[in-house]
Scaffold this motif. Structure first.
Motif, mmCIF file in Angstrom:
data_model
loop_
_atom_site.group_PDB
_atom_site.id
_atom_site.type_symbol
_atom_site.label_atom_id
_atom_site.label_comp_id
_atom_site.label_asym_id
_atom_site.label_seq_id
_atom_site.Cartn_x
_atom_site.Cartn_y
_atom_site.Cartn_z
ATOM 1 N N HIS A 32 30.535 34.652 30.046
ATOM 2 C CA HIS A 32 30.023 34.559 31.408
ATOM 3 C C HIS A 32 30.551 35.665 32.310
ATOM 4 O O HIS A 32 29.885 36.021 33.285
ATOM 5 N N GLY A 33 31.718 36.193 32.014
ATOM 6 C CA GLY A 33 32.258 37.220 32.886
ATOM 7 C C GLY A 33 33.393 37.990 32.275
ATOM 8 O O GLY A 33 33.959 37.608 31.256
ATOM 9 N N ILE A 34 33.701 39.102 32.921
ATOM 10 C CA ILE A 34 34.815 39.960 32.549
ATOM 11 C C ILE A 34 35.812 39.929 33.702
ATOM 12 O O ILE A 34 35.436 40.128 34.855
ATOM 13 N N ILE A 35 37.069 39.646 33.402
ATOM 14 C CA ILE A 35 38.113 39.658 34.419
ATOM 15 C C ILE A 35 38.619 41.090 34.548
ATOM 16 O O ILE A 35 38.988 41.720 33.557
ATOM 17 N N VAL A 36 38.612 41.592 35.779
ATOM 18 C CA VAL A 36 38.929 42.986 36.047
ATOM 19 C C VAL A 36 40.194 43.068 36.889
ATOM 20 O O VAL A 36 40.290 42.450 37.941
ATOM 21 N N SER A 37 41.156 43.835 36.415
ATOM 22 C CA SER A 37 42.382 44.088 37.163
ATOM 23 C C SER A 37 42.148 45.299 38.052
ATOM 24 O O SER A 37 41.693 46.346 37.595
ATOM 25 N N THR A 38 42.449 45.156 39.343
ATOM 26 C CA THR A 38 42.220 46.235 40.297
ATOM 27 C C THR A 38 43.512 46.925 40.714
ATOM 28 O O THR A 38 43.498 47.741 41.623
ATOM 29 N N ILE A 91 38.198 38.124 29.119
ATOM 30 C CA ILE A 91 36.819 37.655 29.200
ATOM 31 C C ILE A 91 36.821 36.155 29.454
ATOM 32 O O ILE A 91 37.762 35.455 29.088
ATOM 33 N N LEU A 92 35.769 35.682 30.079
ATOM 34 C CA LEU A 92 35.561 34.252 30.303
ATOM 35 C C LEU A 92 34.352 33.832 29.495
ATOM 36 O O LEU A 92 33.298 34.464 29.589
ATOM 37 N N PHE A 93 34.510 32.770 28.684
ATOM 38 C CA PHE A 93 33.367 32.297 27.911
ATOM 39 C C PHE A 93 33.347 30.780 27.873
ATOM 40 O O PHE A 93 34.359 30.114 28.063
ATOM 41 N N HIS A 94 32.151 30.245 27.651
ATOM 42 C CA HIS A 94 31.914 28.806 27.680
ATOM 43 C C HIS A 94 32.558 28.151 26.467
ATOM 44 O O HIS A 94 32.524 28.691 25.360
ATOM 45 N N GLU A 95 33.140 26.960 26.663
ATOM 46 C CA GLU A 95 33.883 26.305 25.584
ATOM 47 C C GLU A 95 33.011 25.737 24.475
ATOM 48 O O GLU A 95 33.489 25.523 23.368
ATOM 49 N N PHE A 96 31.724 25.488 24.725
ATOM 50 C CA PHE A 96 30.854 24.926 23.690
ATOM 51 C C PHE A 96 29.888 25.955 23.119
ATOM 52 O O PHE A 96 29.710 26.043 21.912
#
Length: 169
Positions: A109-115, A99-104
């Motif tokens: 913000h998003g999910i990293i997906v392996s294809t 997952i991607l999330f804001h540092e503060f």
């Protein structure tokens, strides 16, 4: 932006300087799109995992300093890791990897997906925005049609030359 792997295995210390354990997992609230805390695995042999909510985290860098914890049950990232992501036609897009999330604000913000291994190397991993995903019990539904913008995470070293920031195409 942070990823969950930025926190995994980070040492956890209380405000008195005592080592509590290490970060084992991330606590998430998928509905509100937030990271709510971390799951800490103890260094002691027979002690159970503890949960540290975001408001009890004082600071973090190479180690995390906390002031309190609890043992309640929460949704963890490991519950959705490796979950299939399907589109509205029933096709599997890939599996959740991170997952991607804001540092503060700790907003996801998003999910990293392996294809797939080969496709990851050739075209990169996909990044899907959370406002286009619905979390189910067995998989996630990506309900957005083909968008104008596709986010991908490409291995940087494959596309750079020594001493350059970008490779001319």
């Amino acid at each position: 932006m942070f990823r969950s792997k930025d926190f995994i295995l980070m040492d956890v210390i209380d405000i008195h300087g005592k080592k509590i354990g290490f970060v084992k997992d991330i606590i998430i609230d998928f509905h509100n799109g937030e990271v709510n805390g971390v799951v800490v695995s103890s260094y002691r042999l027979f002690q159970k995992n503890i949960n540290v909510l975001r408001e009890n985290i004082i600071s973090f860098n190479k180690s995390m300093v906390i002031r309190g914890w609890n043992k309640e049950s929460y949704l963890k990232f490991s519950n959705i890791k490796d979950m299939d992501i399907i589109n509205k036609y029933g096709d599997v897009i890939g599996i959740t990897e991170d997952i991607l999330f804001h540092e503060f604000t700790f907003k996801i913000h998003g999910i990293i997906v392996s294809t797939g291994l080969i496709k990851n190397i050739i075209s990169g991993k996909k990044i899907l925005l959370t406002n286009s995903l619905i979390l189910g019990e067995k998989n996630m539904l990506y309900y957005k049609d083909k968008s104008n913008i596709d986010f991908v995470s490409v291995p940087h070293k494959l596309f750079t030359e020594v001493g350059c920031y970008e490779k001319d195409i």
